[in-house]
Design a protein around this motif. Structure first.
Motif, PDB file in Angstrom:
ATOM      1  N   ILE A  10       0.835  -1.198   0.000  1.00 25.14           N
ATOM      2  CA  ILE A  10       0.000   0.000   0.000  1.00 25.14           C
ATOM      3  C   ILE A  10       0.876   1.257   0.000  1.00 25.14           C
ATOM      4  O   ILE A  10       0.661   2.179  -0.787  1.00 25.14           O
ATOM      5  N   ALA A  11       1.886   1.290   0.868  1.00 26.47           N
ATOM      6  CA  ALA A  11       2.794   2.439   0.921  1.00 26.47           C
ATOM      7  C   ALA A  11       3.549   2.592  -0.393  1.00 26.47           C
ATOM      8  O   ALA A  11       3.708   3.702  -0.898  1.00 26.47           O
ATOM      9  N   ARG A  12       3.998   1.488  -0.966  1.00 29.64           N
ATOM     10  CA  ARG A  12       4.737   1.530  -2.233  1.00 29.64           C
ATOM     11  C   ARG A  12       3.873   2.141  -3.340  1.00 29.64           C
ATOM     12  O   ARG A  12       4.336   2.980  -4.113  1.00 29.64           O
ATOM     13  N   GLU A  13       2.607   1.756  -3.413  1.00 33.14           N
ATOM     14  CA  GLU A  13       1.711   2.299  -4.442  1.00 33.14           C
ATOM     15  C   GLU A  13       1.453   3.786  -4.227  1.00 33.14           C
ATOM     16  O   GLU A  13       1.414   4.558  -5.177  1.00 33.14           O
ATOM     17  N   LYS A  14       1.274   4.195  -2.980  1.00 34.94           N
ATOM     18  CA  LYS A  14       1.082   5.614  -2.682  1.00 34.94           C
ATOM     19  C   LYS A  14       2.296   6.424  -3.115  1.00 34.94           C
ATOM     20  O   LYS A  14       2.165   7.499  -3.710  1.00 34.94           O
ATOM     21  N   LEU A  15       3.487   5.922  -2.816  1.00 37.83           N
ATOM     22  CA  LEU A  15       4.715   6.614  -3.196  1.00 37.83           C
ATOM     23  C   LEU A  15       4.836   6.720  -4.711  1.00 37.83           C
ATOM     24  O   LEU A  15       5.185   7.775  -5.242  1.00 37.83           O
ATOM     25  N   LYS A  16       4.537   5.654  -5.422  1.00 36.85           N
ATOM     26  CA  LYS A  16       4.649   5.672  -6.884  1.00 36.85           C
ATOM     27  C   LYS A  16       3.628   6.605  -7.530  1.00 36.85           C
ATOM     28  O   LYS A  16       3.838   7.083  -8.635  1.00 36.85           O
ATOM     29  N   LYS A  17       2.521   6.887  -6.832  1.00 38.70           N
ATOM     30  CA  LYS A  17       1.518   7.826  -7.331  1.00 38.70           C
ATOM     31  C   LYS A  17       1.891   9.268  -7.021  1.00 38.70           C
ATOM     32  O   LYS A  17       1.173  10.190  -7.367  1.00 38.70           O
ATOM     33  N   GLY A  18       3.000   9.463  -6.330  1.00 38.68           N
ATOM     34  CA  GLY A  18       3.468  10.810  -6.035  1.00 38.68           C
ATOM     35  C   GLY A  18       3.123  11.318  -4.653  1.00 38.68           C
ATOM     36  O   GLY A  18       3.422  12.466  -4.325  1.00 38.68           O
ATOM     37  N   GLU A  19       2.502  10.486  -3.826  1.00 38.65           N
ATOM     38  CA  GLU A  19       2.181  10.919  -2.473  1.00 38.65           C
ATOM     39  C   GLU A  19       3.452  10.995  -1.628  1.00 38.65           C
ATOM     40  O   GLU A  19       4.414  10.271  -1.870  1.00 38.65           O
ATOM     41  N   ILE A  20       3.431  11.869  -0.648  1.00 35.88           N
ATOM     42  CA  ILE A  20       4.516  11.970   0.319  1.00 35.88           C
ATOM     43  C   ILE A  20       4.006  11.348   1.613  1.00 35.88           C
ATOM     44  O   ILE A  20       2.955  11.732   2.114  1.00 35.88           O
ATOM     45  N   LEU A  21       4.717  10.389   2.126  1.00 33.29           N
ATOM     46  CA  LEU A  21       4.330   9.728   3.365  1.00 33.29           C
ATOM     47  C   LEU A  21       5.103  10.368   4.515  1.00 33.29           C
ATOM     48  O   LEU A  21       6.321  10.478   4.460  1.00 33.29           O
ATOM     49  N   ILE A  22       4.380  10.789   5.547  1.00 31.41           N
ATOM     50  CA  ILE A  22       5.002  11.456   6.685  1.00 31.41           C
ATOM     51  C   ILE A  22       4.695  10.665   7.952  1.00 31.41           C
ATOM     52  O   ILE A  22       3.541  10.349   8.222  1.00 31.41           O
ATOM     53  N   SER A  33      11.108  15.629  29.311  1.00 27.22           N
ATOM     54  CA  SER A  33      10.616  16.358  28.143  1.00 27.22           C
ATOM     55  C   SER A  33      10.506  15.397  26.956  1.00 27.22           C
ATOM     56  O   SER A  33      10.923  14.242  27.043  1.00 27.22           O
ATOM     57  N   GLN A  34       9.945  15.887  25.890  1.00 26.02           N
ATOM     58  CA  GLN A  34       9.717  15.018  24.742  1.00 26.02           C
ATOM     59  C   GLN A  34      10.262  15.646  23.471  1.00 26.02           C
ATOM     60  O   GLN A  34      10.174  16.851  23.273  1.00 26.02           O
ATOM     61  N   LYS A  35      10.850  14.812  22.629  1.00 23.93           N
ATOM     62  CA  LYS A  35      11.325  15.208  21.312  1.00 23.93           C
ATOM     63  C   LYS A  35      10.416  14.542  20.292  1.00 23.93           C
ATOM     64  O   LYS A  35      10.015  13.402  20.484  1.00 23.93           O
ATOM     65  N   VAL A  36      10.118  15.252  19.220  1.00 24.06           N
ATOM     66  CA  VAL A  36       9.304  14.656  18.160  1.00 24.06           C
ATOM     67  C   VAL A  36      10.112  14.693  16.874  1.00 24.06           C
ATOM     68  O   VAL A  36      10.650  15.726  16.492  1.00 24.06           O
ATOM     69  N   PHE A  37      10.207  13.544  16.241  1.00 24.48           N
ATOM     70  CA  PHE A  37      10.908  13.413  14.974  1.00 24.48           C
ATOM     71  C   PHE A  37       9.886  13.183  13.873  1.00 24.48           C
ATOM     72  O   PHE A  37       8.895  12.481  14.068  1.00 24.48           O
ATOM     73  N   PHE A  38      10.129  13.782  12.717  1.00 23.28           N
ATOM     74  CA  PHE A  38       9.282  13.557  11.554  1.00 23.28           C
ATOM     75  C   PHE A  38      10.140  12.973  10.447  1.00 23.28           C
ATOM     76  O   PHE A  38      11.267  13.413  10.224  1.00 23.28           O
ATOM     77  N   VAL A  39       9.603  11.994   9.777  1.00 22.65           N
ATOM     78  CA  VAL A  39      10.281  11.388   8.634  1.00 22.65           C
ATOM     79  C   VAL A  39       9.334  11.474   7.454  1.00 22.65           C
ATOM     80  O   VAL A  39       8.174  11.063   7.552  1.00 22.65           O
ATOM     81  N   ALA A  40       9.802  12.036   6.359  1.00 23.25           N
ATOM     82  CA  ALA A  40       9.013  12.109   5.138  1.00 23.25           C
ATOM     83  C   ALA A  40       9.658  11.191   4.110  1.00 23.25           C
ATOM     84  O   ALA A  40      10.882  11.177   3.959  1.00 23.25           O
ATOM     85  N   LYS A  41       8.830  10.420   3.436  1.00 20.33           N
ATOM     86  CA  LYS A  41       9.331   9.496   2.419  1.00 20.33           C
ATOM     87  C   LYS A  41       8.696   9.847   1.087  1.00 20.33           C
ATOM     88  O   LYS A  41       7.488  10.086   1.006  1.00 20.33           O
ATOM     89  N   ILE A  42       9.529   9.900   0.051  1.00 19.14           N
ATOM     90  CA  ILE A  42       9.045  10.162  -1.292  1.00 19.14           C
ATOM     91  C   ILE A  42       9.704   9.191  -2.253  1.00 19.14           C
ATOM     92  O   ILE A  42      10.750   8.619  -1.949  1.00 19.14           O
ATOM     93  N   TYR A  43       9.092   8.985  -3.388  1.00 19.77           N
ATOM     94  CA  TYR A  43       9.654   8.133  -4.427  1.00 19.77           C
ATOM     95  C   TYR A  43      10.314   9.026  -5.455  1.00 19.77           C
ATOM     96  O   TYR A  43       9.712   9.987  -5.933  1.00 19.77           O
ATOM     97  N   MET A  44      11.553   8.722  -5.788  1.00 12.62           N
ATOM     98  CA  MET A  44      12.282   9.480  -6.796  1.00 12.62           C
ATOM     99  C   MET A  44      12.737   8.528  -7.884  1.00 12.62           C
ATOM    100  O   MET A  44      13.387   7.531  -7.591  1.00 12.62           O
ATOM    101  N   ASN A  45      12.418   8.855  -9.094  1.00 16.13           N
ATOM    102  CA  ASN A  45      12.835   8.051 -10.230  1.00 16.13           C
ATOM    103  C   ASN A  45      14.197   8.578 -10.704  1.00 16.13           C
ATOM    104  O   ASN A  45      14.299   9.261 -11.715  1.00 16.13           O
ATOM    105  N   ALA A  46      15.221   8.291  -9.921  1.00 13.83           N
ATOM    106  CA  ALA A  46      16.565   8.783 -10.217  1.00 13.83           C
ATOM    107  C   ALA A  46      17.584   7.843  -9.596  1.00 13.83           C
ATOM    108  O   ALA A  46      17.282   7.109  -8.654  1.00 13.83           O
ATOM    109  N   LYS A  47      18.786   7.901 -10.109  1.00 13.63           N
ATOM    110  CA  LYS A  47      19.875   7.110  -9.542  1.00 13.63           C
ATOM    111  C   LYS A  47      20.283   7.702  -8.200  1.00 13.63           C
ATOM    112  O   LYS A  47      20.221   8.922  -8.007  1.00 13.63           O
ATOM    113  N   PRO A  48      20.703   6.849  -7.258  1.00 16.52           N
ATOM    114  CA  PRO A  48      21.096   7.358  -5.929  1.00 16.52           C
ATOM    115  C   PRO A  48      22.129   8.487  -5.990  1.00 16.52           C
ATOM    116  O   PRO A  48      22.008   9.462  -5.252  1.00 16.52           O
ATOM    117  N   GLU A  49      23.114   8.382  -6.867  1.00 14.97           N
ATOM    118  CA  GLU A  49      24.137   9.438  -6.916  1.00 14.97           C
ATOM    119  C   GLU A  49      23.547  10.774  -7.380  1.00 14.97           C
ATOM    120  O   GLU A  49      24.003  11.836  -6.961  1.00 14.97           O
TER     121      GLU A  49
END
Length: 94
Positions: A10-22, A33-49
């Protein structure tokens, strides 16, 4: 080496459709106290370099990160960069 991120179908299909998963993760500090971390995942059709070339061009971050106020490389140790980012509050428009 960093662990590869696995995506369910499901996540893979969302990413391939251009959605950003947060994802949000709260971490409790020893002082209570509390720290909050956010991670955003996107699909890029490009070589890692090609992706890393853009991701390490900190002087141009404002061109594709409109909420960025400041981006500063604090130090570099080999391939590791210590970078400070200051952003406007995400998802809040004043």
């Amino acid at each position: 080496m960093a662990k590869m991120i696995e995506f369910d179908s499901i996540a893979r299909e969302k990413l391939k459709k251009g959605e950003i998963l947060i994802y949000e993760k709260a971490v409790q500090n020893p002082d209570g106290s509390q720290k909050v971390f956010f991670v955003a995942k996107i699909y890029m059709n490009a070589k890692p370099e090609e992706v890393w070339k853009v991701m390490r061009d900190y002087d141009k971050f404002e061109e594709f990160m409109p909420k960025l106020r400041e981006c500063k490389v604090l130090k570099k140790e080999g391939a590791t960069y210590y970078v400070r980012y200051e952003t406007k509050v995400l998802w809040v428009e004043a």
